[in-house]
Scaffold this motif. Structure first.
Motif, short mmCIF file in Angstrom:
data_model
loop_
_atom_site.label_atom_id
_atom_site.label_comp_id
_atom_site.label_asym_id
_atom_site.label_seq_id
_atom_site.Cartn_x
_atom_site.Cartn_y
_atom_site.Cartn_z
N SER A 1 4.16 -0.70 3.40
CA SER A 1 4.22 0.51 2.60
C SER A 1 5.67 0.97 2.51
O SER A 1 6.50 0.62 3.34
CB SER A 1 3.33 1.62 3.18
N ASP A 2 5.95 1.75 1.48
CA ASP A 2 7.32 2.14 1.18
C ASP A 2 7.79 3.37 1.96
O ASP A 2 8.98 3.64 2.05
CB ASP A 2 7.47 2.39 -0.32
N HIS A 3 6.85 4.15 2.47
CA HIS A 3 7.13 5.36 3.26
C HIS A 3 5.80 5.81 3.80
O HIS A 3 4.76 5.25 3.42
CB HIS A 3 7.76 6.46 2.39
N GLY A 4 5.82 6.83 4.65
CA GLY A 4 4.56 7.40 5.12
C GLY A 4 4.30 8.71 4.41
O GLY A 4 4.85 8.98 3.34
N VAL B 1 -3.37 4.78 -2.53
CA VAL B 1 -3.20 5.30 -1.17
C VAL B 1 -2.30 6.54 -1.19
O VAL B 1 -2.59 7.57 -0.58
CB VAL B 1 -2.61 4.22 -0.23
N ASP B 2 -1.22 6.44 -1.94
CA ASP B 2 -0.30 7.58 -2.07
C ASP B 2 -1.02 8.78 -2.69
O ASP B 2 -0.88 9.92 -2.24
CB ASP B 2 0.89 7.16 -2.94
N ARG B 3 -1.79 8.52 -3.74
CA ARG B 3 -2.49 9.62 -4.42
C ARG B 3 -3.51 10.27 -3.50
O ARG B 3 -3.72 11.49 -3.54
CB ARG B 3 -3.19 9.10 -5.68
N ILE C 1 11.14 7.97 -1.06
CA ILE C 1 10.29 8.17 -2.25
C ILE C 1 10.03 6.78 -2.82
O ILE C 1 10.86 5.88 -2.66
CB ILE C 1 11.02 9.04 -3.30
N SER C 2 8.91 6.61 -3.52
CA SER C 2 8.54 5.28 -4.05
C SER C 2 9.71 4.63 -4.79
O SER C 2 9.96 3.43 -4.65
CB SER C 2 7.35 5.39 -5.00
N ILE C 3 10.35 5.43 -5.66
CA ILE C 3 11.64 5.02 -6.22
C ILE C 3 12.66 5.90 -5.54
O ILE C 3 12.58 7.11 -5.69
CB ILE C 3 11.70 5.24 -7.75
N LEU D 1 0.86 -1.19 0.00
CA LEU D 1 0.00 0.00 0.00
C LEU D 1 0.89 1.23 0.00
O LEU D 1 1.42 1.62 1.04
CB LEU D 1 -0.92 0.00 1.22
N ASP D 2 1.08 1.80 -1.17
CA ASP D 2 2.05 2.90 -1.32
C ASP D 2 1.69 4.07 -0.41
O ASP D 2 0.59 4.61 -0.51
CB ASP D 2 2.05 3.36 -2.78
N SER D 3 2.62 4.42 0.48
CA SER D 3 2.44 5.62 1.32
C SER D 3 1.50 5.42 2.51
O SER D 3 1.21 6.39 3.21
CB SER D 3 1.91 6.79 0.47
N ALA D 4 1.01 4.20 2.74
CA ALA D 4 0.13 3.99 3.90
C ALA D 4 0.91 4.33 5.17
O ALA D 4 2.06 3.90 5.34
CB ALA D 4 -0.36 2.56 3.94
N SER E 1 12.38 3.55 -2.81
CA SER E 1 12.00 2.73 -1.64
C SER E 1 11.46 1.34 -1.97
O SER E 1 11.83 0.36 -1.32
CB SER E 1 11.01 3.49 -0.77
N TRP E 2 10.58 1.26 -3.00
CA TRP E 2 10.09 -0.10 -3.33
C TRP E 2 11.22 -1.01 -3.78
O TRP E 2 11.33 -2.15 -3.29
CB TRP E 2 8.97 -0.04 -4.38
N PRO E 3 12.05 -0.59 -4.75
CA PRO E 3 13.13 -1.51 -5.12
C PRO E 3 14.08 -1.85 -3.96
O PRO E 3 14.59 -2.98 -3.91
CB PRO E 3 13.85 -0.79 -6.27
N VAL F 1 3.93 15.49 1.59
CA VAL F 1 5.29 15.02 1.30
C VAL F 1 5.43 13.67 2.01
O VAL F 1 4.50 13.21 2.66
CB VAL F 1 6.35 16.03 1.82
N HIS F 2 6.59 13.06 1.87
CA HIS F 2 6.76 11.72 2.43
C HIS F 2 7.50 11.75 3.75
O HIS F 2 8.44 12.51 3.93
CB HIS F 2 7.53 10.84 1.45
N SER F 3 7.07 10.89 4.66
CA SER F 3 7.79 10.72 5.92
C SER F 3 8.51 9.37 5.86
O SER F 3 8.21 8.55 4.99
CB SER F 3 6.82 10.75 7.09
#
Ligand SMILES: [Zn+2]
Length: 477
Positions: free
Chosen positions: A266-269, A210-212, A58-60, A20-23, A62-64, A417-419
């Motif tokens: 999730s990859d970040h908050g 979720v991120d959006r 960031i998603s890239i 869940l991206d950014s959850a 963090s996911w990879p 922004v991302h945490s």
């Protein structure tokens, strides 16, 4: 869940990964959990924690990082955009071709049947022993977004045009919400259908919605956002959307064998954005960056008439500033001698450290040198990375604004922004209890997934397997 074992004699327990991206932990484990009965059931058996993201969160990359177990420098991924051959303006985006294999490729190579949907970076789709659907970074108009290739047409004939993503930096928010929900429900309906095709060993789905949701609606639901208005009609949109995601999870898990291990991550908050800091305008004010013609009105950096013969440093925008030195012999019009880099860096970090925000209060700036931050560095690392206001201030690369500080993002409306704080949960039905454990590190997820699946952990993996008091996390690796 479906019947125990589901006729899998001698096969490893099925593994299901829900991305869940950014959850955020505040929402998934707190505010939204009362409306998430299916996630509650998952958390009741196993362990869950904060998952500390990568640098940058960031998603890239963090996911990879999560899915390979190595750091961003080793992957050569420092964000969404990368410089082509030290070009000043030409960039390329990340693809699924990484210097080390993802867990999906490792499981696949070990003969496991694998199905992945949207796991970043997912384009072009991986040629797995099974099925792969590419991710939100799939180029517009691409038709080669599934493996096997024929699956794309088949899915679109049944589910309509596949939505990889939504245009989330948009002013109109009502239609956007409908788009996010439709995208999410379509993806999970496809997942449900694909899950039933065979007894998958490994099944993974990533949800960008979720991120959006966080980016587009934080100012409506987060009282810490400066533009939050109590009682606004979208105040509860976050609980509403997380509940929809929970329903999707419930419908998918209804087909999953009872002994399956389910990992949720999730990859970040996410957190409220304070604004944007115009890094290139600051560099110009301080004599690092010069223009032949001064940009008039908001202008993307790529469109500015830069006087490279008199420029020593420039920056790229995004969640953080990627700073580059204009080095003689590396950049086409480089003027900084390699021997002068340490002095340049000392002056730049000293001056940027004195930064204040629009209210005159000090703005913390954190610097990261890729060479000392990562175990190895490949690709096009920035010469210096800078985080502003603990990442609550984005970096704007564009010029010609009336102030060094922008209330809005220069690439379109954005509230978040991302945490560093993402989420992680391992749900093991053989665990009688569910409990919270200390924060885990994102690159430890890959070796943990391999260990759950009973595969050896390759030597190149930098992360370490997470061990906890849960049957699937204590057995032999
Ligand atoms: Zn993300």
């Amino acid at each position: 869940m479906a019947s125990a074992g589901s006729g899998r004699p001698g096969r490893p327990r099925p593994l299901v990964v829900l991305g869940l991206d950014s959850a955020t932990p505040e929402h998934l484990f707190g505010q939204c959990l009362p409306r998430m009965p299916n996630v509650q059931k998952l958390l009741a058996h196993g362990v869950h924690s904060v998952l500390t993201s990568a640098d940058p969160p960031i998603s890239i990359p963090s996911w990879p990082v999560m899915l390979t177990g190595v750091d961003p420098g080793t992957l050569g991924l420092y964000g969404f955009r990368h410089r082509k051959d030290f070009s000043y303006t030409e960039t390329y985006g990340p693809t699924s071709k990484l210097p080390v294999p993802s867990v999906w490729e490792l499981f696949s190579a070990a003969g496991r049947r694998v199905c992945t949907i949207g796991m970043p970076p997912g384009y072009p789709p991986l040629h797995l022993n099974g099925i792969s659907i590419s991710d939100f970074l799939t180029p517009a108009g691409a038709t080669d977004w599934t493996y096997p290739p024929s699956l794309a047409t088949e899915l679109e004939s049944r589910f309509g045009r596949y939505r990889f993503d939504v245009t989330f930096r948009a002013t109109e928010r009502r239609q956007l919400y409908r788009d996010i929900v439709q995208m999410t429900q379509q993806r999970w309906a496809i997942a449900e259908e694909l899950y039933q095709r065979e007894p998958w060993d490994v099944f993974a789905i990533h949800e960008i919605g979720v991120d959006r949701l966080h980016h587009a609606y934080t100012k409506y639901f987060d009282p810490s956002h400066r533009a939050f208005v109590p009682g606004n009609p979208l105040e509860h949109v976050v609980e509403e959307y997380y509940a929809i995601v929970d329903e999707c999870i419930g419908r998918l898990l209804a087909h999953v064998p009872e002994d399956a291990v389910v990992v949720l991550a999730s990859d970040h908050g996410s957190m409220a954005m304070s604004g944007c800091f115009c890094i290139n305008a600051w560099l110009a004010e301080h004599g690092y960056l010069r223009f032949k013609t001064t940009p008039k009105g908001p202008t993307p950096f790529e469109k500015c008439d830069v006087d490279w013969a008199h420029t020593t440093v420039w920056g790229a925008g995004g969640y953080y500033a990627r700073l580059f030195y204009n080095i003689a012999g590396r950049e086409a019009q480089g003027i900084v001698l390699p021997a002068d880099v340490p002095a340049l860096r000392e002056k730049l970090t000293r001056e940027l450290s004195a930064l204040t925000g629009p209210d005159g209060a000090p703005m913390p700036v954190r610097f990261l040198d890729p060479v000392t931050t990562y175990e190895s560095v490949v690709g096009d690392p920035p010469d210096l990375m800078a985080y502003f206001g603990e990442l609550k201030w984005r970096s704007a690369g564009s010029l010609g604004h009336p102030s060094l500080y922008l209330e809005e993002n220069d690439t379109g409306p954005d509230d978040a922004v991302h945490s560093y704080d993402g989420v992680f949960a391992v749900s093991d039905p053989r665990s009688p209890t569910g409990s919270a454990i200390a924060a885990q590190a994102i690159r430890d997820v890959a070796p943990t997934l391999l260990a759950i699946g009973g595969l050896p952990i390759p030597r190149h993996i930098q992360g370490r397997r997470i061990v906890a008091d849960v049957p699937c996390l204590t057995g032999p690796a």
